[in-house]
Design an enzyme around this catalytic site. Structure first.
Site, PDB file in Angstrom:
ATOM      1  N   GLU A 136      -7.956 -12.010 -26.162  1.00 34.30           N
ATOM      2  CA  GLU A 136      -6.932 -11.505 -25.251  1.00 34.30           C
ATOM      3  C   GLU A 136      -7.231 -11.852 -23.795  1.00 34.30           C
ATOM      4  OE1 GLU A 136      -6.283  -7.540 -28.058  1.00 34.30           O
ATOM      5  OE2 GLU A 136      -7.515  -7.468 -26.254  1.00 34.30           O
ATOM      6  N   ARG A 193      -7.208  -3.692  -5.299  1.00 35.46           N
ATOM      7  CA  ARG A 193      -8.484  -3.974  -5.944  1.00 35.46           C
ATOM      8  C   ARG A 193      -9.696  -3.850  -5.014  1.00 35.46           C
ATOM      9  NH1 ARG A 193      -9.754  -8.380  -7.827  1.00 35.46           N
ATOM     10  NH2 ARG A 193     -10.888  -7.627  -9.657  1.00 35.46           N
ATOM     11  N   GLY A 213     -11.913 -10.627 -21.115  1.00 30.41           N
ATOM     12  CA  GLY A 213     -12.961 -10.386 -20.124  1.00 30.41           C
ATOM     13  C   GLY A 213     -13.556 -11.630 -19.512  1.00 30.41           C
ATOM     14  N   TYR A 242     -12.374  -1.524  -6.630  1.00 31.13           N
ATOM     15  CA  TYR A 242     -13.526  -2.190  -7.238  1.00 31.13           C
ATOM     16  C   TYR A 242     -14.446  -2.876  -6.245  1.00 31.13           C
ATOM     17  CZ  TYR A 242     -10.166  -2.131 -11.179  1.00 31.13           C
ATOM     18  OH  TYR A 242      -9.247  -1.783 -12.129  1.00 31.13           O
ATOM     19  N   CYS A 285      -1.590   3.495   6.156  1.00 37.74           N
ATOM     20  CA  CYS A 285      -2.232   4.531   6.956  1.00 37.74           C
ATOM     21  C   CYS A 285      -3.439   5.079   6.207  1.00 37.74           C
ATOM     22  CB  CYS A 285      -1.229   5.633   7.269  1.00 37.74           C
ATOM     23  SG  CYS A 285      -1.793   6.765   8.540  1.00 37.74           S
ATOM     24  N   GLU A 286      -4.425   4.224   6.011  1.00 43.33           N
ATOM     25  CA  GLU A 286      -5.661   4.541   5.302  1.00 43.33           C
ATOM     26  C   GLU A 286      -6.791   3.722   5.912  1.00 43.33           C
ATOM     27  OE1 GLU A 286      -6.543   6.532   2.787  1.00 43.33           O
ATOM     28  OE2 GLU A 286      -4.558   7.359   2.363  1.00 43.33           O
ATOM     29  N   ARG A 300      -6.748 -12.039 -17.042  1.00 44.94           N
ATOM     30  CA  ARG A 300      -7.169 -12.513 -15.721  1.00 44.94           C
ATOM     31  C   ARG A 300      -7.443 -14.017 -15.737  1.00 44.94           C
ATOM     32  NH1 ARG A 300     -10.420  -9.377 -12.323  1.00 44.94           N
ATOM     33  NH2 ARG A 300     -10.982  -8.157 -14.157  1.00 44.94           N
TER      34      ARG A 300
END
Length: 443
Positions: free
Chosen positions: A290, A330, A248, A334, A361-362, A293
């Site tokens: 761990e 992302r 994190g 987010y 197409c969004e 990112r």
């Protein structure tokens, strides 16, 4: 302009990464293109490993492969002395194909299937991180059938809420992950685990969230997890030898993000472990973490070609690139923010405010809102920074768009580590049933 790692603007006014001019990379590999600064990846990995060595604690630094899992990345993780965290049969298969040492693989996940567990048992991985009572029973049964004793950690939710997005907070009580510490299920899980004949409980795992910029949450998690370990020792006469404190650790995406140096996070964790264990007269455990990112995030850059534009006077100017939510979902998931530069004219004066749209197409396919750039032309290259984590990993074929290639750059050399998908890849798994086949027309 904030440049990460080996990135710089060369004498041509072009963005250069790992000694490679990105305009040359675009010509050679096409766009969109994921570019990974290999030297920065290795530097981040070494920062974690060396910081832990400096604490004197026994440790494992496991790369969280969900951030970016390809065989070449598994090779780098091994070379830099890391373990590997996988969360699916696909990630496990990737690690095995890369030749990653199986004893350093940890298998996570809140809904491991019997097939995945058998695959991991047959491979002989080092540890399962068990998430629920059903998995405890299933893993013990399958291990018994194979005559194996399996190392496990129990994932617990310590009740610590990190200051991050709701979708990437995992340590609070209301979470799909793990055994809850507050309601007694974690204690019952320990009782259950140590009674199983084919499971060896090493300790517990906790993870409080992602993109964290302070150490207080980690300190609180250490205190709660250690207090739980002491309770287990006192009530069940069982001593944990491993505490896994997850990951994190945040990175800088945009101005205003202020991650701490890696050594600060590690030292805070080490100090908290030593203090709490010493105070409780508890033997110092091996500490696992761990990072994912924070190893690869700021080492990645996505290179696009700018196509069309749309100027709505008094409202907004849009520019569109040849990628979008298919290679970076992302922002849609987010509300993630990014910085970018016109890579082939990086020294040009900034003159306008634009928003960067993808080609899907969004209406929600937006990569960056309100980005200051020089006046752009169709055919210019846009480099979006800090796309190394969860971009390729979350990429899709929405609108049947092909996923981009991935190149590692270092010391002027560019190596293709993932080929661009072909049209054959797009239809390769399609099957037209016989009743829909075109029939030959008799002449």
């Amino acid at each position: 302009m904030y440049l990460h790692g080996t990135s710089k603007i060369n004498s041509k006014g072009h963005l250069e990464i790992g000694g490679c001019d990105v305009t040359d990379l675009a010509e050679q590999f096409g766009t969109p293109l994921y570019i990974v600064d290999e030297e920065l990846v290795r530097q981040r990995a070494r920062e974690f490993v060396e910081a832990f060595r400096g604490t004197g604690l026994r440790h494992q630094v496991a790369y969280a492969s969900k951030a970016f899992c390809v065989m070449a990345m598994c090779r780098i993780a091994e070379e830099e002395g890391m373990s590997l965290d996988v969360v699916s049969d696909g990630e496990l298969y990737t690690a095995l194909q890369a030749g990653f040492p199986v004893e350093r693989i940890h298998f996570h996940g809140n809904n491991k299937t019997a097939e995945e567990i058998v695959m991991a048992l047959d491979a002989g991985i080092g540890c399962f991180v068990v998430d629920n009572f059903i998995e405890l029973d299933l893993l013990n049964t399958l291990a018994a059938e194979k005559g194996k004793m399996v190392n496990i950690l129990l994932r617990i939710t310590p009740g610590v809420e990190a200051h991050t997005h709701d979708y990437i907070s995992t340590g609070q009580q209301d979470s799909k992950f793990g055994f809850d510490l507050g309601n007694g299920s974690a204690f019952r899980a320990v009782e259950t685990a140590i009674a199983q004949s084919n499971l060896k409980l090493l300790g517990v795992h906790s993870h409080i969230g992602s993109q964290i910029f302070e150490v207080e949450g980690f300190r609180m998690a250490v205190e709660k997890v250690t207090a739980f370990a002491v309770e287990i020792r006192n009530k069940l006469d069982y001593t944990f030898t491993v505490l896994n404190l997850g990951g994190g650790f945040g990175i800088r995406y945009v101005e205003g993000d202020s991650p701490l140096p890696v050594a600060h996070y590690v030292q805070a964790i080490a100090d908290a472990v030593i203090a709490t264990c010493s105070g409780a007269q508890f033997p110092l455990p091996e500490i696992w973490i761990e990072p994912g990112r924070s190893i690869v995030g700021d080492a990645g850059t996505t290179l696009y070609t700018i196509g069309t534009s749309k100027d709505i006077p008094g409202v907004r100017k849009y520019i569109a690139v040849d990628g979008g939510m298919t290679d970076n979902p992302r922002p849609a998931l987010y509300e993630s923010r990014y910085e970018a530069v016109v890579a082939n004219r990086a020294n040009d004066q900034v003159t306008e405010l634009v928003s960067v749209a993808g080609k899907c197409c969004e209406s929600g396919d937006m990569l960056i809102w309100d980005l200051k750039l020089p006046a752009v032309n169709s055919g210019d290259l846009l480099a979006v920074f800090c796309t190394g984590a969860y971009n390729y990993a979350m990429a899709s074929n929405y609108n049947r768009i092909r996923r981009p290639a991935v190149v590692f750059v270092r010391d002027g050399q560019a190596d293709l580590v993932v080929a661009r998908e072909t049209y054959h890849n797009i239809v390769g798994n399609d099957i037209i049933p016989a009743r829909l086949q075109k029939q030959a027309v008799a002449k």
